[in-house]
Design a protein around this motif. Sequence first.
Motif, PDB file in Angstrom:
ATOM      1  N   MET A   1      -6.495 -12.129   7.880  1.00  0.00           N
ATOM      2  CA  MET A   1      -5.655 -11.435   8.847  1.00  0.00           C
ATOM      3  C   MET A   1      -5.475  -9.999   8.378  1.00  0.00           C
ATOM      4  SD  MET A   1      -2.007 -12.764  10.192  1.00  0.00           S
ATOM      5  CE  MET A   1      -1.335 -12.118  11.660  1.00  0.00           C
ATOM      6  N   SER A   2      -5.335  -9.072   9.314  1.00  0.00           N
ATOM      7  CA  SER A   2      -5.132  -7.684   8.933  1.00  0.00           C
ATOM      8  C   SER A   2      -3.974  -7.091   9.738  1.00  0.00           C
ATOM      9  CB  SER A   2      -6.419  -6.900   9.100  1.00  0.00           C
ATOM     10  OG  SER A   2      -6.937  -7.075  10.393  1.00  0.00           O
ATOM     11  N   TYR A   3      -4.256  -6.294  10.751  1.00  0.00           N
ATOM     12  CA  TYR A   3      -3.184  -5.641  11.494  1.00  0.00           C
ATOM     13  C   TYR A   3      -2.361  -6.663  12.271  1.00  0.00           C
ATOM     14  CZ  TYR A   3      -0.646  -2.857  14.839  1.00  0.00           C
ATOM     15  OH  TYR A   3       0.352  -2.305  15.585  1.00  0.00           O
ATOM     16  N   ILE A   4      -1.041  -6.479  12.242  1.00  0.00           N
ATOM     17  CA  ILE A   4      -0.145  -7.297  13.059  1.00  0.00           C
ATOM     18  C   ILE A   4       0.770  -6.377  13.854  1.00  0.00           C
ATOM     19  CG2 ILE A   4      -0.145  -9.383  11.640  1.00  0.00           C
ATOM     20  CD1 ILE A   4       2.406  -8.408  10.323  1.00  0.00           C
ATOM     21  N   ASP A   5       1.139  -6.801  15.024  1.00  0.00           N
ATOM     22  CA  ASP A   5       2.053  -6.058  15.876  1.00  0.00           C
ATOM     23  C   ASP A   5       3.412  -5.996  15.192  1.00  0.00           C
ATOM     24  OD1 ASP A   5       3.994  -5.395  17.887  1.00  0.00           O
ATOM     25  OD2 ASP A   5       2.514  -5.932  19.390  1.00  0.00           O
ATOM     26  N   PRO A   6       4.047  -4.819  15.132  1.00  0.00           N
ATOM     27  CA  PRO A   6       5.351  -4.721  14.466  1.00  0.00           C
ATOM     28  C   PRO A   6       6.417  -5.625  15.077  1.00  0.00           C
ATOM     29  CG  PRO A   6       4.721  -2.606  15.436  1.00  0.00           C
ATOM     30  CD  PRO A   6       3.588  -3.555  15.651  1.00  0.00           C
ATOM     31  N   ASP A   7       6.254  -5.978  16.349  1.00  0.00           N
ATOM     32  CA  ASP A   7       7.221  -6.864  16.990  1.00  0.00           C
ATOM     33  C   ASP A   7       7.010  -8.321  16.576  1.00  0.00           C
ATOM     34  OD1 ASP A   7       8.339  -4.717  18.343  1.00  0.00           O
ATOM     35  OD2 ASP A   7       6.985  -4.953  20.052  1.00  0.00           O
ATOM     36  N   GLY A   8       5.890  -8.600  15.920  1.00  0.00           N
ATOM     37  CA  GLY A   8       5.557  -9.976  15.584  1.00  0.00           C
ATOM     38  C   GLY A   8       5.972 -10.407  14.188  1.00  0.00           C
ATOM     39  N   ILE A   9       6.776  -9.600  13.493  1.00  0.00           N
ATOM     40  CA  ILE A   9       7.182  -9.952  12.138  1.00  0.00           C
ATOM     41  C   ILE A   9       8.607  -9.466  11.887  1.00  0.00           C
ATOM     42  CG2 ILE A   9       6.256  -7.869  11.069  1.00  0.00           C
ATOM     43  CD1 ILE A   9       5.369  -9.726   8.732  1.00  0.00           C
ATOM     44  N   ASP A  10       9.311 -10.181  11.062  1.00  0.00           N
ATOM     45  CA  ASP A  10      10.675  -9.815  10.688  1.00  0.00           C
ATOM     46  C   ASP A  10      10.625  -8.606   9.757  1.00  0.00           C
ATOM     47  OD1 ASP A  10      13.322  -9.645   9.979  1.00  0.00           O
ATOM     48  OD2 ASP A  10      13.418 -11.613   9.029  1.00  0.00           O
ATOM     49  N   GLU A  11      11.276  -7.504  10.147  1.00  0.00           N
ATOM     50  CA  GLU A  11      11.252  -6.275   9.354  1.00  0.00           C
ATOM     51  C   GLU A  11      11.780  -6.465   7.940  1.00  0.00           C
ATOM     52  OE1 GLU A  11      12.538  -2.591  10.999  1.00  0.00           O
ATOM     53  OE2 GLU A  11      11.836  -3.137  12.991  1.00  0.00           O
ATOM     54  N   LYS A  12      12.656  -7.432   7.721  1.00  0.00           N
ATOM     55  CA  LYS A  12      13.214  -7.669   6.398  1.00  0.00           C
ATOM     56  C   LYS A  12      12.144  -8.133   5.418  1.00  0.00           C
ATOM     57  CE  LYS A  12      17.690  -8.873   8.288  1.00  0.00           C
ATOM     58  NZ  LYS A  12      18.625  -9.950   8.575  1.00  0.00           N
ATOM     59  N   GLU A  13      11.048  -8.656   5.932  1.00  0.00           N
ATOM     60  CA  GLU A  13       9.976  -9.167   5.091  1.00  0.00           C
ATOM     61  C   GLU A  13       8.946  -8.096   4.742  1.00  0.00           C
ATOM     62  OE1 GLU A  13       8.199 -12.463   7.085  1.00  0.00           O
ATOM     63  OE2 GLU A  13      10.097 -13.483   7.364  1.00  0.00           O
ATOM     64  N   LEU A  14       9.087  -6.894   5.302  1.00  0.00           N
ATOM     65  CA  LEU A  14       8.086  -5.858   5.127  1.00  0.00           C
ATOM     66  C   LEU A  14       8.452  -4.864   4.037  1.00  0.00           C
ATOM     67  CD1 LEU A  14       7.298  -4.995   8.847  1.00  0.00           C
ATOM     68  CD2 LEU A  14       5.981  -6.448   7.297  1.00  0.00           C
ATOM     69  N   ALA A  15       7.413  -4.320   3.383  1.00  0.00           N
ATOM     70  CA  ALA A  15       7.597  -3.279   2.379  1.00  0.00           C
ATOM     71  C   ALA A  15       6.709  -2.095   2.756  1.00  0.00           C
ATOM     72  CB  ALA A  15       7.214  -3.800   1.003  1.00  0.00           C
ATOM     73  N   LEU A  16       7.274  -0.904   2.718  1.00  0.00           N
ATOM     74  CA  LEU A  16       6.510   0.317   2.961  1.00  0.00           C
ATOM     75  C   LEU A  16       5.686   0.607   1.712  1.00  0.00           C
ATOM     76  CD1 LEU A  16       5.870   2.900   4.598  1.00  0.00           C
ATOM     77  CD2 LEU A  16       7.934   3.903   3.594  1.00  0.00           C
ATOM     78  N   VAL A  17       4.364   0.724   1.867  1.00  0.00           N
ATOM     79  CA  VAL A  17       3.511   0.975   0.705  1.00  0.00           C
ATOM     80  C   VAL A  17       2.796   2.324   0.773  1.00  0.00           C
ATOM     81  CG1 VAL A  17       3.168  -1.460   0.143  1.00  0.00           C
ATOM     82  CG2 VAL A  17       1.552  -0.320   1.673  1.00  0.00           C
ATOM     83  N   TYR A  18       2.665   2.892   1.970  1.00  0.00           N
ATOM     84  CA  TYR A  18       1.913   4.140   2.090  1.00  0.00           C
ATOM     85  C   TYR A  18       2.332   4.885   3.345  1.00  0.00           C
ATOM     86  CZ  TYR A  18      -1.961   7.352   1.485  1.00  0.00           C
ATOM     87  OH  TYR A  18      -2.701   8.493   1.272  1.00  0.00           O
TER      88      TYR A  18
END
Length: 93
Positions: A1-18
């Motif tokens: 899996m690669s790109y995912i729609d931002p609406d399809g994931i809980d923002e709390k689970e994301l980390a900004l890397v770049y």
Amino acid sequence: MSYIDPDGIDEKELALVYIAGKTSEAKTVEGLFDQNAVTYTLKPTPFLRSSLFGGLIELPGVGFYVPGDQAAAARNLLQGRKFKVGLVNEGEE
């Protein structure tokens, strides 16, 4: 899996890397993540850059966000490919 729609994931689970400041840079990072099966999403993310007059200016950029459990691997991948200017280290998010 690669790109995912931002609406399809809980923002709390994301980390900004770049944060990419140029379209060509963003496309290169996208390709790198796609080739290495890094799951990511993109969001408009401003960044600061020094101005000619000594101050800081805010510019538009594209933030690459990955699931928290992939953040360290994604950062290592970017560092290994000499992406340092837009790299967001852990704790700087």
